[in-house]
Write an enzyme that holds these catalytic residues in place. Structure first.
Site, mmCIF file in Angstrom:
data_model
loop_
_atom_site.group_PDB
_atom_site.id
_atom_site.type_symbol
_atom_site.label_atom_id
_atom_site.label_comp_id
_atom_site.label_asym_id
_atom_site.label_seq_id
_atom_site.Cartn_x
_atom_site.Cartn_y
_atom_site.Cartn_z
ATOM 1 N NE ARG A 56 -4.296 -1.284 0.026
ATOM 2 C CZ ARG A 56 -4.401 -2.323 -0.822
ATOM 3 N NH1 ARG A 56 -3.427 -2.596 -1.661
ATOM 4 N NH2 ARG A 56 -5.493 -3.056 -0.845
ATOM 5 C CG ASP A 59 1.261 -2.251 -8.569
ATOM 6 O OD1 ASP A 59 1.125 -1.777 -9.720
ATOM 7 O OD2 ASP A 59 0.432 -3.022 -8.047
ATOM 8 C CD GLU A 94 -3.210 3.407 -5.070
ATOM 9 O OE1 GLU A 94 -2.014 3.097 -4.993
ATOM 10 O OE2 GLU A 94 -4.136 2.584 -5.222
ATOM 11 C CG HIS A 113 -3.353 -0.681 -6.945
ATOM 12 N ND1 HIS A 113 -3.655 -0.027 -5.787
ATOM 13 C CD2 HIS A 113 -3.442 -1.999 -6.653
ATOM 14 C CE1 HIS A 113 -3.925 -0.900 -4.830
ATOM 15 N NE2 HIS A 113 -3.805 -2.116 -5.335
HETATM 16 P P1 NAI Z 1 -1.924 -11.497 4.216
HETATM 17 O O1 NAI Z 1 -2.910 -11.011 5.233
HETATM 18 O O2 NAI Z 1 -1.980 -12.912 3.749
HETATM 19 O O3 NAI Z 1 -0.426 -11.229 4.778
HETATM 20 C C1 NAI Z 1 -0.023 -10.060 5.414
HETATM 21 C C2 NAI Z 1 1.134 -10.425 6.327
HETATM 22 O O4 NAI Z 1 1.667 -9.224 6.885
HETATM 23 C C3 NAI Z 1 0.709 -11.320 7.500
HETATM 24 O O5 NAI Z 1 1.546 -12.450 7.587
HETATM 25 C C4 NAI Z 1 0.851 -10.393 8.709
HETATM 26 O O6 NAI Z 1 1.212 -11.102 9.904
HETATM 27 C C5 NAI Z 1 1.970 -9.488 8.246
HETATM 28 N N1 NAI Z 1 2.079 -8.257 9.009
HETATM 29 C C6 NAI Z 1 1.096 -7.544 9.608
HETATM 30 N N2 NAI Z 1 1.623 -6.488 10.242
HETATM 31 C C7 NAI Z 1 2.960 -6.532 10.029
HETATM 32 C C8 NAI Z 1 4.050 -5.706 10.430
HETATM 33 N N3 NAI Z 1 3.863 -4.631 11.217
HETATM 34 N N4 NAI Z 1 5.301 -6.048 10.029
HETATM 35 C C9 NAI Z 1 5.493 -7.149 9.264
HETATM 36 N N5 NAI Z 1 4.504 -7.972 8.870
HETATM 37 C C10 NAI Z 1 3.258 -7.652 9.243
HETATM 38 O O7 NAI Z 1 -2.036 -10.482 3.012
HETATM 39 P P2 NAI Z 1 -1.582 -10.706 1.493
HETATM 40 O O8 NAI Z 1 -2.700 -11.316 0.726
HETATM 41 O O9 NAI Z 1 -0.252 -11.347 1.449
HETATM 42 O O10 NAI Z 1 -1.460 -9.187 1.003
HETATM 43 C C11 NAI Z 1 -0.511 -8.294 1.571
HETATM 44 C C12 NAI Z 1 -0.855 -6.866 1.181
HETATM 45 O O11 NAI Z 1 -0.660 -6.713 -0.216
HETATM 46 C C13 NAI Z 1 -2.338 -6.495 1.404
HETATM 47 O O12 NAI Z 1 -2.576 -6.017 2.726
HETATM 48 C C14 NAI Z 1 -2.562 -5.402 0.400
HETATM 49 O O13 NAI Z 1 -2.325 -4.148 1.021
HETATM 50 C C15 NAI Z 1 -1.498 -5.658 -0.671
HETATM 51 N N6 NAI Z 1 -2.078 -6.054 -1.957
HETATM 52 C C16 NAI Z 1 -1.702 -5.369 -3.082
HETATM 53 C C17 NAI Z 1 -2.230 -5.717 -4.323
HETATM 54 C C18 NAI Z 1 -1.806 -5.012 -5.587
HETATM 55 O O14 NAI Z 1 -2.503 -5.142 -6.610
HETATM 56 N N7 NAI Z 1 -0.696 -4.302 -5.599
HETATM 57 C C19 NAI Z 1 -3.239 -6.764 -4.441
HETATM 58 C C20 NAI Z 1 -3.493 -7.487 -3.218
HETATM 59 C C21 NAI Z 1 -2.961 -7.105 -2.015
#
Ligand code: NAI
Length: 328
Positions: free
Chosen positions: A234, A258, A263, A295
């Site tokens: 993000r 991205d 944005e 994005h």
């Molecule tokens: P997820 O929920 O499976 O994984 C997120 C991980 O971050 C978890 O393991 C969590 O414990 C960890 N986390 C939380 N707080 C943290 C911190 N302070 N320090 C380190 N790790 C921490 O989520 P997923 O599916 O892997 O997605 C991750 C992020 O990617 C989403 O939150 C979203 O913002 C972003 N995203 C971007 C997309 C794009 O098109 N560019 C599309 C989908 C998601």
């Protein structure tokens, strides 16, 4: 269920309409984002369906509740754009698509890394201009380099698998270390150590109060000189003025984004005939070692189809009075 689908592009209409053959919801598509001004379009619907940049704040939620809307269905994983306490207070259920294709985003992060490293964005333009010189295109072997992954959830693990396949040493930082990552040989370390040791840093944690501007002047100061920073998480994970200062001094050797903190008013739309007013973004676009995409990490056929299926299944579960496992 009757659903007003906001921020819908032709590709959203196509994937949702195709998937809806199996669900039979009444979908009404609107290209505009959902705002207080446009919420009157949510006429006699039980649900609104929105995307990642629709700002679902308390005021808008009150307007929706006043119109009898009971559900906000997010067509995305992140939910930092929704005031969840306000939704709960108003009795509006918020559902999301927690997982659709972690591969889509992880593979896009790798595409950004490889482009920045081997300067294919510059080579593409040069060769088309008849310039076959290699000066300025020097890259490095990915093999043997240290990649730091911040957040090893679904996307972070998918990236760890790819990077170990490249022969990289992978460091990770997460509040909850992941067994699959450990089995891949990934070492979990404190954030400061990851920042100090990594040649490439990729952000995959959610945006929240703890992670907002986690990449700030102090964090950049801890990084290796010449580090490559990739943000597909993000925008607000990164403090933009700090990263611009890092690029100007050469401390940050390359940056791919991205996502971008501001944005909302730009991404997903064609602004090519306008004068862009965002000076930070325009400054970033002047660096030859900065790559910005709009994005599009999620944007694969497989992801769109999974997003449509899960969104419509979420609505069906609520319609039948079942507990929706994707409710927030
Ligand atoms: P997820 O929920 O499976 O994984 C997120 C991980 O971050 C978890 O393991 C969590 O414990 C960890 N986390 C939380 N707080 C943290 C911190 N302070 N320090 C380190 N790790 C921490 O989520 P997923 O599916 O892997 O997605 C991750 C992020 O990617 C989403 O939150 C979203 O913002 C972003 N995203 C971007 C997309 C794009 O098109 N560019 C599309 C989908 C998601």
């Amino acid at each position: 269920m009757r659903v007003a689908v906001f921020s819908s592009k032709p590709y959203d209409r196509e994937s949702l309409t195709e998937a809806n053959a199996a669900f039979g919801h009444a979908l009404n598509f609107f290209e505009t984002a959902l705002t207080v001004q446009t919420c009157s379009l949510a006429e006699e619907v039980e649900a609104v369906c929105v995307f990642v940049n629709d700002p679902i704040d308390a005021h808008l939620l009150r307007c929706l509740a006043g119109r009898g809307v009971k559900v906000v269905a997010l067509r995305c994983a992140g939910f930092n754009n929704v005031d969840l306490p306000a939704a709960r207070e108003l009795g509006i259920q918020v559902v999301r698509v927690p997982a659709y294709s972690p591969y889509a985003v992880a593979e896009h992060a790798v595409a950004l890394m490889l482009t920045l490293n081997r300067r294919t964005h510059r080579a593409y333009n040069r060769v088309r201009e008849g310039n076959f010189a290699l000066n300025g295109l020097l890259g490095f072997d990915m093999h043997g380099k240290t990649v730091g992954i911040v957040g090893t959830g679904r996307i972070g693990v998918a990236l760890a698998r790819i990077m170990t396949g490249f022969g990289c040493k992978v460091l990770a930082h997460d509040l909850y270390p992941n067994d699959e990552c450990k089995a891949l040989g990934v070492s979990y370390v404190a954030l400061d150590e990851l920042l100090a040791q990594s040649d490439i840093i990729s952000l995959h944690c959610p945006l929240n109060d703890k992670t907002r501007h986690m990449i700030n002047p102090l964090a950049i100061g801890r990084m290796k000189r010449g580090v490559m920073l990739i943000n597909t998480g993000r925008g607000a994970l990164v403090n933009t003025p700090a990263v611009i200062a890092g690029l100007k001094s050469g401390h940050v050797g390359a940056l791919a984004m991205d996502v971008y903190e501001q944005e909302e008013s730009l991404f997903f739309e064609d602004h090519s005939n306008e004068i862009i007013q965002d000076d930070q973004l325009e400054r970033l676009l002047t660096f030859h070692n900065v790559l910005i995409t709009s994005h599009q990490g999620f944007f694969t056929r497989e992801a769109l189809s999974a997003i449509a299926d899960t969104t419509l299944a979420n609505l069906s579960q609520i319609e039948k009075g079942e507990t929706c496992s994707n409710a927030l």
